[in-house]
Design an enzyme around this catalytic site. Structure first.
Site, PDB file in Angstrom:
ATOM      1  N   ASP A  68      -6.548  -9.553   4.646  1.00 13.05           N
ATOM      2  CA  ASP A  68      -6.406  -8.814   3.388  1.00 13.05           C
ATOM      3  C   ASP A  68      -5.462  -7.645   3.675  1.00 13.05           C
ATOM      4  OD1 ASP A  68      -6.554  -7.111   1.230  1.00 13.05           O
ATOM      5  OD2 ASP A  68      -8.735  -6.825   1.322  1.00 13.05           O
ATOM      6  N   TRP A  77     -13.881  -2.589   2.556  1.00  6.56           N
ATOM      7  CA  TRP A  77     -13.233  -3.753   1.966  1.00  6.56           C
ATOM      8  C   TRP A  77     -13.595  -5.036   2.689  1.00  6.56           C
ATOM      9  CZ3 TRP A  77     -12.351  -3.383  -2.768  1.00  6.56           C
ATOM     10  CH2 TRP A  77     -11.832  -2.214  -3.329  1.00  6.56           C
ATOM     11  N   LYS A  92      -0.962  -1.009  -4.244  1.00  5.58           N
ATOM     12  CA  LYS A  92      -0.894  -0.013  -3.180  1.00  5.58           C
ATOM     13  C   LYS A  92       0.570   0.182  -2.758  1.00  5.58           C
ATOM     14  CE  LYS A  92      -5.374  -0.295  -3.376  1.00  5.58           C
ATOM     15  NZ  LYS A  92      -6.214  -1.320  -2.806  1.00  5.58           N
TER      16      LYS A  92
END
Ligand SMILES: *Cc1c(COP(=O)(O)O)cnc(C)c1O
Length: 360
Positions: A172, A102, A196
């Site tokens: 993030d 990511w 999530k």
């Protein structure tokens, strides 16, 4: 209907009580005779839902008035572009710490909008650790330093917030937000897709310190311009109303359950239990540096990877869903977010034991 144990990485498990409440209110929100999905985002009713969700999130995370909180569309991936567009301003560059898939994606996207530099990377060690802060190359001229506090795919998590001095830190926090208390004031900006740990896919939360507003590039699309969205209460255009509402139900449930200290204790216990089993069992392995193991995403490998397919189908039969590792790394991954209860972890460990006993 029996609900299964959901270990999926995202969209992930939601608390059953939240799903029940959403179902209860689905057709008729508080006697108004219509669903939130059918309601104007400009209505007083939705305004109250939106404001309550924001207030509850601020309370959960301890977000001060010096931060704007936005509920935007586009997922964390859109923020990979929005962050440099909004925050670079006159600075010549932005620095990125790479710890997995990511952060690498965030870095690549930022490179389309600014001079994105690598401050540190753990790619050579196969994304198994967090590079020691002492080795980071952070420029005084950097607009910000970007980190990914939890790498959802590799299962690598920072267990503390790195000190980057006067340069604003951007995180993030998609797969760690609300899993435990967060030192919000150490960040200039943080962002998280909801799917999530917060709610359904479709809404992305951004927190940004107000002194960092007002420096967006002139060609920044208005829907992702933090300053414009902050001025408009995230309603410059139609917000993701339904997802925002469900997040609000999740926030309320967390507050009722004792907030993030309580949640963090549960999550730590779930994770430690699972890692302790994996470490003790010869049949399974977790490759991540023990100091950087994620509380939310636990990747593991079978000693005999020719059994992967059998493992997954038998797990599914046993009511354990979503254990397949990300397609980029293979193996297995158990995502144990807030809404995956401790009983699910116990059931997983029991299955792992039993599978190993039959196949070792
Ligand atoms: C899931 C995830 C993303 C991507 O989120 P989208 O909402 O699909 O754009 C980005 N970063 C992290 C850490 C994630 O877990």
């Amino acid at each position: 209907m029996a609900r299964i144990h959901n270990f999926g990485a995202g969209p992930a498990a939601l608390p059953e009580a939240v799903l029940e409440e959403a179902r209860h209110e689905l057709l008729d929100w508080k006697g108004r005779g219509l669903s939130i999905m059918e309601m104007s985002h400009r209505s007083q009713a939705f305004g109250e839902i939106a404001a309550a969700a924001e207030a509850d999130l601020r309370e959960l995370l301890g977000i001060g008035d010096d931060y704007a909180v936005l509920f935007l569309q586009g997922g964390a991936t859109t923020q990979f572009a929005a962050v440099p567009l909004n925050l670079v301003g006159d600075a010549p560059a932005a620095d990125y710490v790479l710890t997995g898939s990511w952060s690498k994606k965030a870095f690549a996207e930022a490179g389309r909008f600014t001079n994105a530099r690598i401050a540190a990377t753990s790619e050579e060690d196969g994304w198994r650790s967090i590079p020691a802060r002492a080795g980071w190359k952070v420029g005084d001229d950097a607009a910000y330093v970007h980190i990914t506090p939890n790498e959802t795919i590799g299962g690598v998590e920072y267990h503390g917030v790195p000190d980057v001095g006067a340069v604003p830190l951007v995180g993030d926090v998609s797969s760690t937000i609300l899993s435990r208390p967060m030192a919000v004031d150490r960040y200039g900006c943080f962002y998280a897709g909801a799917q999530k740990n917060m709610g359904p896919a479709g809404v992305t939360v951004v927190g940004v310190r107000r002194d960092l507003l007002g420096r967006a590039r002139a060609d920044t699309p208005m829907a992702i311009d933090y300053t414009k969205q902050a001025q408009a209460g995230s309603m410059l255009n139609t917000p993701p109303c339904w997802a925002w509402y469900v997040c609000g139900l999740v926030f309320r449930q967390l507050l009722d359950g004792g907030g993030l200290e309580a949640m963090g204790r549960i999550n730590q216990r779930k994770a430690e239990k699972l890692y302790a089993y994996l470490d003790a069992a010869d049949f399974y392995g977790n490759p991540v540096d023990p100091a950087a193991r994620s509380w939310m995403n636990v990747p593991f490998l079978l000693g005999r990877n020719e059994l992967d397919a059998a493992f997954l189908s038998e797990a599914e039969e046993a009511g354990l869903h979503g254990l397949k590792g990300h397609r980029s790394v293979g193996g297995m991954r158990a995502s144990i977010y807030n809404a995956t209860p401790e009983a699910a972890v116990d059931a997983l460990i029991a299955f792992l034991q039993e599978f190993a006993a039959r196949n070792a």
